[in-house]
Design an enzyme around this catalytic site. Structure first.
Site, PDB file in Angstrom:
ATOM      1  N   TYR A 128       0.899  -1.266  -0.117  1.00  0.00           N
ATOM      2  CA  TYR A 128       0.069   0.018   0.061  1.00  0.00           C
ATOM      3  C   TYR A 128       0.829   1.154  -0.017  1.00  0.00           C
ATOM      4  O   TYR A 128       1.942   1.431   0.844  1.00  0.00           O
ATOM      5  CB  TYR A 128      -0.868   0.057   1.197  1.00  0.00           C
ATOM      6  CG  TYR A 128      -1.925  -0.989   1.211  1.00  0.00           C
ATOM      7  CD1 TYR A 128      -2.082  -1.794   0.069  1.00  0.00           C
ATOM      8  CD2 TYR A 128      -2.757  -1.254   2.436  1.00  0.00           C
ATOM      9  CE1 TYR A 128      -3.301  -2.901   0.209  1.00  0.00           C
ATOM     10  CE2 TYR A 128      -3.965  -2.076   2.364  1.00  0.00           C
ATOM     11  CZ  TYR A 128      -4.139  -3.003   1.339  1.00  0.00           C
ATOM     12  OH  TYR A 128      -5.168  -3.876   1.451  1.00  0.00           O
TER      13      TYR A 128
ATOM     14  N   PRO B  37     -16.636  -3.497   1.756  1.00  0.00           N
ATOM     15  CA  PRO B  37     -17.702  -3.933   1.911  1.00  0.00           C
ATOM     16  C   PRO B  37     -18.602  -2.899   1.499  1.00  0.00           C
ATOM     17  O   PRO B  37     -19.868  -3.235   1.450  1.00  0.00           O
ATOM     18  CB  PRO B  37     -17.824  -3.918   3.669  1.00  0.00           C
ATOM     19  CG  PRO B  37     -16.716  -2.849   4.048  1.00  0.00           C
ATOM     20  CD  PRO B  37     -15.491  -2.906   2.807  1.00  0.00           C
TER      21      PRO B  37
ATOM     22  N   LEU C 252     -22.058   1.438  -3.154  1.00  0.00           N
ATOM     23  CA  LEU C 252     -23.061   1.363  -2.309  1.00  0.00           C
ATOM     24  C   LEU C 252     -23.650   2.550  -1.432  1.00  0.00           C
ATOM     25  O   LEU C 252     -24.807   2.447  -0.721  1.00  0.00           O
ATOM     26  CB  LEU C 252     -22.974   0.077  -1.379  1.00  0.00           C
ATOM     27  CG  LEU C 252     -23.106  -1.183  -2.051  1.00  0.00           C
ATOM     28  CD1 LEU C 252     -22.458  -2.327  -1.228  1.00  0.00           C
ATOM     29  CD2 LEU C 252     -24.535  -1.599  -2.529  1.00  0.00           C
TER      30      LEU C 252
ATOM     31  N   GLY D 226     -24.357   5.200  -2.696  1.00  0.00           N
ATOM     32  CA  GLY D 226     -25.403   5.799  -3.491  1.00  0.00           C
ATOM     33  C   GLY D 226     -24.674   7.132  -4.100  1.00  0.00           C
ATOM     34  O   GLY D 226     -25.332   7.861  -5.155  1.00  0.00           O
TER      35      GLY D 226
END
Length: 328
Positions: A53, A208, A214, A216
């Site tokens: 990372y 997740p 998710l 929106g």
């Protein structure tokens, strides 16, 4: 924040983890400090990173913050090794590479041990027993407290875990597996999750929130200027979840959120957090404000009827031989 055991071990982790994928690259030291302090003050302890990372900068930054901001003893540090910047060989699971990578991680983190060490991915060019022996050596030397794997498919996870269990006391039991899991990506339910449940391995879901979709924020083909979808190097990461199928799932999540007077983020995160076998979803927030919004899910439990509706709208196709074939 509530804590859970990581798999069938005595290690307890906060049921939401903090991810550091963008640290040292898109997230600077000031923002990282705000994130870590916010997470710690909310009772979070699981911080997930990896040696690749930010080309090592994420570990280095985390080490600096542990030195003066948050006590090392209050954190459960999870890192990974095995990914390599080689276009001809993306993963190196050899014993030599893994142990050298661990030493380098410890130096960057400024600590003499990590709580959880994951093999980042399966390496088909290295015998699995050689890869797993590196985990045993690392734990036996005290440099690692618990070991796991990441991005192993079902048979790979089952083989690795069974190999470790074959000699109790002499080999290190796998504590965890880190895999992408969300309402937009339920592939782990085919074989990985059943294997993990059977073998007592805790699942740490990455992405997740469906890589941010998710929440929106990408509805109506919009990509906020400060989002990953608008980032030149992260847009390809988000793109696979911007199709019509994902759109229908996001609409369902938003409808559920409206009905519960909460946010789409809270609904999506609560759903994956409370799935069987899940220990702690890893949230990679960009700002302390975003992290606070994610951590607010602690007070939310989804009603059964909402869970069933979300299960139905996002159900993956499970065909032979993944499930009971006697009904075919």
């Amino acid at each position: 924040m509530e804590q859970r055991h990581l798999g069938r071990t005595g290690l307890r982790v906060s049921r939401i983890g903090l991810g550091t994928l963008t640290w040292g690259r898109d997230t600077d030291e000031h923002d990282a400090a705000d994130l870590l302090k916010t997470f710690w003050e909310a009772g979070g302890n699981l911080v997930d990173t990896a040696d690749v990372y930010g080309d090592g900068e994420a570990e280095y930054l985390l080490g600096r913050l542990m030195d003066g901001l948050v006590p090392r003893r209050d954190l459960v540090i999870s890192t990974k090794a095995g990914s390599v910047p080689d276009p001809d060989r993306r993963f190196d699971g050899s014993r030599g590479h893994l142990l050298a990578a661990l030493d380098a991680s410890l130096a960057r983190l400024g600590t003499d041990y990590v709580d959880v060490w994951h093999v980042h991915a399966y390496d088909p060019e290295t015998p699995m027993e050689e890869t797993l022996q590196a985990l045993d050596i690392a734990v036996g030397s005290g440099r690692v407290r618990y070991a796991g794997v990441s991005n192993f498919c079902g048979w790979q996870l089952a083989k690795a875990a069974t190999w470790q269990l074959a000699v109790p006391g002499a080999r290190t039991r796998l504590a965890s597996t880190q895999m992408e899991y969300s309402l937009l990506q339920r592939g782990v339910e085919r074989e990985v999750l059943p294997a993990a449940l059977d073998l007592g391995i805790g699942l740490l879901p990455s992405s997740p929130l469906g890589r941010g979709v998710l929440t929106g924020k990408y509805r109506n083909d919009a990509a906020p200027p400060d989002s990953r979808g608008a980032s030149e190097h992260l847009a390809p990461f988000v793109a696979p979840y911007l199709d019509d199928t994902a759109g229908r799932i996001v609409d369902a999540v938003t409808t559920a959120a409206d009905g519960l007077a909460v946010t789409a983020l809270q609904v999506a995160l609560a759903w994956v957090r409370d799935r069987p076998g899940v220990a702690a979803p890893i949230v990679g927030a960009r700002t302390a404000q975003q992290l606070t919004a994610a951590l607010s899910v602690e007070a939310l439990s989804l009603p059964d009827e909402i869970c069933r509706a979300l299960d139905d709208v996002s159900a993956p196709v499970h065909r032979y031989p993944d499930h009971d074939w006697s009904t075919l």
